[in-house]
Design a protein around this motif. Structure first.
Motif, short mmCIF file in Angstrom:
data_model
loop_
_atom_site.label_atom_id
_atom_site.label_comp_id
_atom_site.label_asym_id
_atom_site.label_seq_id
_atom_site.Cartn_x
_atom_site.Cartn_y
_atom_site.Cartn_z
N THR A 155 0.80 -1.21 0.00
CA THR A 155 0.00 0.00 0.00
C THR A 155 0.84 1.27 0.00
O THR A 155 0.41 2.29 -0.55
CB THR A 155 -0.96 0.00 1.20
OG1 THR A 155 -1.74 -1.20 1.15
CG2 THR A 155 -1.89 1.19 1.17
N LEU A 163 -2.93 4.52 -7.54
CA LEU A 163 -3.98 3.93 -8.35
C LEU A 163 -4.47 4.93 -9.40
O LEU A 163 -4.71 4.58 -10.56
CB LEU A 163 -5.13 3.46 -7.46
CG LEU A 163 -6.09 2.43 -8.04
CD1 LEU A 163 -5.36 1.21 -8.57
CD2 LEU A 163 -7.11 2.03 -6.98
N CYS A 228 -7.49 0.63 -0.98
CA CYS A 228 -6.07 0.32 -1.13
C CYS A 228 -5.48 -0.33 0.12
O CYS A 228 -4.47 -1.02 0.03
CB CYS A 228 -5.31 1.58 -1.50
SG CYS A 228 -5.81 2.25 -3.11
N MET A 249 -7.97 -3.70 -2.95
CA MET A 249 -8.26 -2.94 -4.17
C MET A 249 -8.26 -3.86 -5.39
O MET A 249 -8.19 -3.40 -6.54
CB MET A 249 -7.23 -1.81 -4.36
CG MET A 249 -5.76 -2.17 -4.05
SD MET A 249 -5.04 -3.40 -5.13
CE MET A 249 -4.95 -2.45 -6.63
N GLU A 279 -8.54 4.66 1.40
CA GLU A 279 -7.88 3.83 2.40
C GLU A 279 -8.76 3.87 3.65
O GLU A 279 -9.08 4.95 4.15
CB GLU A 279 -6.48 4.34 2.70
CG GLU A 279 -5.67 3.41 3.59
CD GLU A 279 -4.22 3.86 3.76
OE1 GLU A 279 -3.50 3.20 4.52
OE2 GLU A 279 -3.82 4.86 3.13
#
Length: 458
Positions: A155, A163, A228, A249, A279
Motif C-alpha cells: 500500500t 492507483l 487500497c 483494491m 484507504e
C-alpha cells in the motif's frame, strides 16, 4: 509486437516440445525413436497432467521434451512447463488447433510471471519460440499481469494516488478522457459515501472516472472497489485478517485491467471506468459504528460495521454509473469473506439481475477455463439489512448469507432497468501452483472479456 519475458521469435536453435495427453500418450510414444522410448520408460513417464520430461542426444545435450496435459485448451494445463523444462528455447512440435496453441502461449506466460519489484529473481527461465504468436493472447496475458502487479504492490506504493496514476497512464496510452474528484470536492460533487470511508486517511479519497470509445457503440460501465488498504476502521480487523489487505483494491485492479484490455483490442464498445480509491484508516475523523451516512442516490445508510466499507464506496460509484444509462454495468470487488467460505478461493461469486447476462458470463467462463459461480440475489434476505433509523444498514448481526446480503446492498443502488452483474473476487492465491503464484490473481477477467467480445460481435 514486443514479446513478454519467456518468449522469443527466433526458432533457429529452439528444441522440439511435444504436448501430449494421457489418452494419446501410447500412440505418441510408439512414434518416437527407440532411445527416447527407452528413456521415457526408465523415467516411468506417462504424460499425466502437470508432468514433464526431457531427454538428451548421444552427446548428452538436451534434445527434446514432452509435457503432459489433461485439457489442451486450458491455459493452466500448460503453465507448469516454464518451471519444469531445462533452460533454453523451445518450439511446439505437436499438432494443435488454434485454441490449444493460444492456451499454450497464455499458460506459458502465466507460468513465467514474477513480481520482482522488491526482490530480484535472476534465475533464467526457458523461452517459448514461435514466428506466429497471437497478439490477443499477449494482451490477455498483460491484463492478468496488470491485476497481479497492482494487487501485489504494498500500500505504501499503491495507495489512492498511485492507483490514480496507473489509471492516468492507461488513459494517456489509449487516448481516453479521465477525471478525478478527490478530497472534500467529493462532498461538493455529491459523493458523500466515498468521502466518509476515506476521510480518516492522510491520502485523500477519490473517484476516478475514465471514458473511452465511440458514442455510437454499446456503452459498458466498469466499477471497481479500490480500497487500497483496509484496517477494518474502528471495527478493527485482527492481525491475521489485516495481513493481506493490500489486496482489497483487487476489484479496482480487475476493472482497470479489463478497461485497458478492451481499449488495447479496440472492441467496438464505449466504456466508462469508475474506481472509488480510498484507504479505510483509523483516525479522529474515522466514520463510526452507529453513524448514518448519506449516499449519492439519497439512500441513508446506518453503519453497523466499519469493516463493511467496500459496499459503501461502491454505493456512490454504482449510482454514478447508473446516471450514465449504460447498456451493461459490471462491478468487481473483493467484497466478502463469506463468498470464500461458500465457494473457496478459486471461484468468484457472480450475482446478476439479468438472466442472459449471467448466462453469457458463465458460459464464457467455461469456454475460457476461467470459472465463476452464480449466487442468488435472494431478496428476502434484505431483512438482515434492516435499520430502524435509516433506509438501510451496511451489515447485519448475523453470519447468515453474508455474500448474498452484500450483493443485495449493492443492488439497492442500481437503477431500475439497468442490466447489472457483480463479481465478488478473492484476487489472491494463498499458495504457489503452476501458473498461479502466491499473491495477486486475476479471476473472471478473461471470461468477462470473452463475453464482451462476443456481445460486441467479435
Amino acid at each position: 509486437m514486443s514479446l513478454p519475458a519467456g518468449f522469443t521469435a527466433s526458432t533457429d536453435a529452439a528444441l522440439p516440445l511435444h504436448v501430449v495427453g494421457k489418452s494419446g500418450f501410447a500412440a505418441w510414444r510408439e512414434a518416437q525413436p527407440a532411445p527416447v522410448r527407452a528413456w521415457l520408460d526408465a523415467q516411468r513417464f506417462d504424460a499425466g497432467a502437470g508432468s514433464a520430461q526431457s531427454w538428451a542426444d548421444a552427446d548428452g545435450r538436451v534434445a527434446g521434451a514432452v509435457i503432459g496435459v489433461e485439457d489442451a485448451h486450458d491455459p493452466l494445463a500448460h503453465a507448469h512447463a516454464p518451471r519444469a523444462l531445462p533452460v533454453g528455447d523451445w518450439r511446439l512440435a505437436s499438432e494443435m488447433d488454434d485454441d490449444a496453441r493460444k492456451a499454450l502461449q497464455l499458460g506459458w506466460g502465466l507460468g513465467c510471471y514474477r513480481f520482482d519489484r522488491y526482490k530480484q529473481n535472476n534465475r533464467p527461465l526457458p523461452r517459448l519460440a514461435s514466428d506466429a504468436f497471437d497478439a490477443e493472447t499477449f494482451d490477455l496475458l498483460a491484463a492478468c499481469a496488470r491485476v497481479r502487479d497492482l494487487v501485489n504492490t504494498p500500500t505504501e506504493d499503491m495507495g489512492p494516488d498511485e492507483l490514480e496514476a496507473a489509471a492516468r497512464g492507461i488513459a494517456q496510452a489509449h487516448g481516453a478522457a479521465i477525471e478525478v474528484i478527490a478530497g472534500d470536492e467529493l462532498l461538493a460533487r455529491n459523493y458523500p459515501a466515498i468521502h466518509a470511508v476515506g476521510r480518516a486517511s492522510h491520502r485523500a479519497p477519490r473517484l476516478i472516472e475514465l471514458r473511452w470509445g465511440d458514442a455510437s457503440h454499446p456503452h459498458v460501465a466498469f466499477c471497481g472497489k479500490g480500497v487500497c488498504f483496509d484496517t477494518g476502521g474502528l471495527d478493527l480487523k485482527t492481525s491475521v485478517g489485516m495481513r493481506n489487505m493490500k489486496k482489497d483494491m483487487g476489484g479496482a485492479a480487475h476493472a482497470l485491467a479489463l478497461a485497458e484490455l478492451v481499449m488495447a483490442r479496440k472492441l467496438p464498445l464505449r466504456i466508462t471506468l469508475l474506481i472509488a480509491a480510498v484507504e479505510n484508516s483509523i483516525g479522529p475523523n474515522a466514520f463510526r459504528p452507529g453513524e448514518v451516512i448519506a449516499t449519492r442516490k439519497g439512500v441513508s445508510v446506518e453503519i453497523d460495521n466499519t469493516d463493511a466499507e467496500g459496499r459503501i464506496v461502491l454505493s456512490d460509484t454504482l449510482a454514478r454509473a447508473c446516471e450514465l444509462s449504460p447498456d451493461l454495468l459490471l462491478d468487481f470487488a473483493t467484497l466478502t469473506g463469506a463468498a470464500r467460505v461458500a465457494l473457496g478461493p478459486d471461484l468468484p461469486a457472480l450475482y446478476a439481475n439479468d438472466e442472459q447476462l449471467a448466462r453469457d458470463w458463465l458460459d464464457a467462463g467455461m469456454r475460457q477455463r476461467d470459472p465463476l459461480w452464480r449466487m442468488p440475489l435472494w431478496r428476502p434476505y434484505l431483512r438482515y439489512l434492516t435499520s430502524h433509523i435509516a433506509d438501510l444498514a451496511n451489515a447485519s448481526n448475523t453470519t447468515m448469507a453474508g455474500s448474498v446480503t452484500a450483493a443485495l446492498f449493492l443492488e439497492r443502488f442500481i437503477a431500475e432497468g439497468t442490466r447489472w452483474a457483480h463479481l465478488d473476487v478473492y484476487s489472491w492465491n494463498d499458495s504457489d501452483r503452476p501458473g498461479k503464484p502466491a499473491g495477486g490473481e486475476a479471476q473472471g477477467l478473461r471470461a468477462c472479456y470473452a463475453m464482451l467480445k462476443a456481445r460486441a460481435g467479435g
